[in-house]
Design an enzyme around this catalytic site. Structure first.
Site, PDB file in Angstrom:
ATOM      1  N   HIS A  48      -2.367  -7.774   6.314  1.00  0.00           N
ATOM      2  CA  HIS A  48      -3.562  -7.258   5.650  1.00  0.00           C
ATOM      3  C   HIS A  48      -3.302  -7.234   4.146  1.00  0.00           C
ATOM      4  O   HIS A  48      -2.320  -6.625   3.702  1.00  0.00           O
ATOM      5  CB  HIS A  48      -3.904  -5.851   6.149  1.00  0.00           C
ATOM      6  N   ASP A  98      -6.113 -10.033   6.557  1.00  0.00           N
ATOM      7  CA  ASP A  98      -7.406  -9.450   6.915  1.00  0.00           C
ATOM      8  C   ASP A  98      -7.824  -8.357   5.935  1.00  0.00           C
ATOM      9  O   ASP A  98      -6.991  -7.739   5.265  1.00  0.00           O
ATOM     10  CB  ASP A  98      -7.344  -8.823   8.311  1.00  0.00           C
TER      11      ASP A  98
END
Length: 540
Positions: free
Chosen positions: A488, A346
């Site tokens: 992430h 992400d």
């Protein structure tokens, strides 16, 4: 903003903009000042302190980040103006803020072309937002020891058509040995109002030639002579697009810029190479007068709704989860009877970390799903193109990471559709899945997302630990067949952990696939507005 003083500044038009002279010009300037003051008054909690002109500081150099005390009014003159010399196109706009613990001076060009100006403003807003997040918990011991953000720029114009922008971004905090300095570049064709990427002007197959020119010029510079034998120089100048995506087109040169630590140790700063066009024959091909402007992209509010990805039959290639990919299409085989997991990332892409993750995945012939932030698409275009060409899946993670459950239907649609347009403009591929920001969703989001919503079953909590071993342990201690793993791609520890996680998962017999491939292989059909957590758990 009650603790922050904000100033807005604007230079007169540059030589390439129409001029208004005499009393009309003064009237226009007066109206502009009144308008800005009205806007500032309307900002709740803000103090209106006036319009700050670009004032030269006599007797001293006004380079960014200098240790210059504030004047009697607490202002830093060097921070309140652009201090660069080359402004061949555009009009300067500035954001000046004085807070108790931080100060910032951000200067950027506008060209009166919304397609270009909107990208520039989003880029600047992203920088400011990141800085404010970084200093949120910082307390200055003294007014002259506040954290500082200084963004300046230069522009070059070639044949009244090709404009190049160089941003110099400086962050300085008490305790830093040296300010952090990075550079970014944007190039636009003012006639087509489109960005110009290296791939657009590089003659096919000539990237190795460009890399060799850059290496030769860097090696011949006596300032760099002691560093060209380092591995850093070798890897930082390899003929891969990400190494050469920062470039400028000036009247006489094709200029390459490199980040600090990319090719040399940090003491060297941000090196650059200016190559005369005469040496670039057969390497680049600049847009000519016959280039045509493409059709305008669709309006975000009128953008067509997406259909969920079709079921797969075990044969997967680049872009299979989001349309046809870029470049040659390779076919991968997925065995539905063998265990598989989907790595997801992400908040990217980010050049300093996403590229490393892509390298690791490519080395092990594996793929992942990247839920991207739309306002990062333009200045990370090469990374997005690489994702598609190497078979990864791109998902939608909003345009600037707003909490989607708090937005109006119109604001929500803007966040989703603006990202759809941003990704498709760069890659030709439209995301077919999304991940809600903060993992938060409600009935309104389910009804208006227009795509399947992908959650996760293993959370590495990399955002919290920022620790390589902890990230590895979170994955390897909990992973099961069908898991969707959350990470992430904006953290260096995550990129380092991936180097261990990927081969270890493979050694345990897992296939690494995209989210859409995983769910299809498990016999799960994707539906817009539904929430999916792993290959065996569907939550409505």
């Amino acid at each position: 903003m009650s603790r922050m003083k904000r100033f807005l500044t604007s230079d007169p038009p540059d030589p390439f903009e129409p001029r208004v002279t005499g009393w009309i010009w003064r009237l226009v300037e007066t109206y502009r000042a009144i308008l800005v003051l009205m806007i500032l008054v309307s900002l709740a909690g803000c103090s209106v302190v006036g319009i700050v002109p670009a004032v030269p500081v006599e007797g001293i150099s006004t380079g960014p980040g200098q240790d210059i005390p504030a004047d009697e009014s607490g202002r830093y003159k060097y921070l309140e103006q652009s201090n660069t010399q080359t402004h061949q196109a555009g009009t300067v706009e500035s954001v000046i803020e004085y807070g108790e613990n931080s100060v910032l001076g951000v200067h950027y060009p506008v060209f009166g072309k919304e397609a270009i100006d909107s990208v520039t403003r989003e880029f600047v807003e992203d920088i400011i937002s990141g800085f404010m997040s970084e200093v949120e918990d910082f307390t200055a011991e003294h007014a002259d020891l506040r954290a500082e953000l200084n963004v300046d720029y230069e522009t070059w114009l070639v044949e009244d058509r090709l404009v190049s922008i160089k941003f110099i971004i400086l962050v300085n905090m008490p305790g830093y040995a040296h300010p952090e300095v990075t550079v970014e570049t944007f190039v636009y064709d003012l006639e087509t109002v489109q960005p110009v990427f290296l791939e657009d002007i590089l003659v096919e197959g000539s990237l190795p030639k460009l890399a060799q020119l850059a290496r030769d010029d860097l090696a011949s510079n006596p300032d760099y002579a002691g560093y060209v034998d380092l591995d850093l120089f070798t890897t930082g100048t390899e003929p891969v697009y990400d190494n050469y995506r920062r470039f400028l087109l000036t009247q006489d040169h094709f200029t390459l810029l490199f980040q600090k630590y990319q090719v040399f140790p940090g003491a060297v700063g941000t090196p650059s190479v200016a190559i005369p066009y005469g040496r670039m024959e057969g390497i680049i091909d600049l847009p000519g007068p016959d280039s045509q402007a493409p059709q305008d992209p669709p309006n975000a509010m009128d953008y067509p709704r997406r259909e969920p990805p079709p079921d797969i039959d075990g044969n997967c290639g680049p872009g299979s989860a989001g349309g046809h990919g870029i470049g040659e299409e390779a076919v991968r085989q997925i065995d539905p009877d063998k265990p598989m997991v989907a790595l997801t990332f992400d908040d990217g892409p980010l050049s300093s970390t996403t590229g490393s993750i892509l390298d690791t995945l490519k080395e092990h012939d594996s793929v992942a799903t990247f839920f991207v932030i739309g306002n990062r698409a333009h200045h990370n275009a090469e990374l997005l193109k690489r994702m598609v060409s190497e078979g990864h899946e791109i998902g939608n993670h909003s345009f600037n990471h707003k909490r989607l459950t708090t937005l109006s239907p119109e604001e929500l649609q803007y966040q989703i559709e603006r990202t759809q347009i941003a990704v498709k403009t760069v890659t030709g591929v439209e995301p077919l899945i999304m991940r809600p920001t903060y993992g938060s969703y409600n009935n309104q989001l389910e009804q208006n997302a227009g795509m399947p919503m992908i959650m996760w079953s293993v959370d590495t909590r990399d955002w919290e630990s920022r620790d390589v071993e902890s990230i590895i342990q979170q994955v390897m201690d909990h992973v099961q067949d069908g898991d969707i793993i959350l990470m992430h791609d904006i953290y260096v520890p995550t990129a380092e952990a991936v180097k261990a996680v990927v081969p270890e998962l493979i050694s345990r017999g897992f296939q690494l696939v995209t989210v859409s491939e995983l769910l299809a292989a498990k016999g799960i059909s994707l539906e817009a507005g539904k929430v999916y957590r792993n290959g065996g758990n569907l939550q409505y």
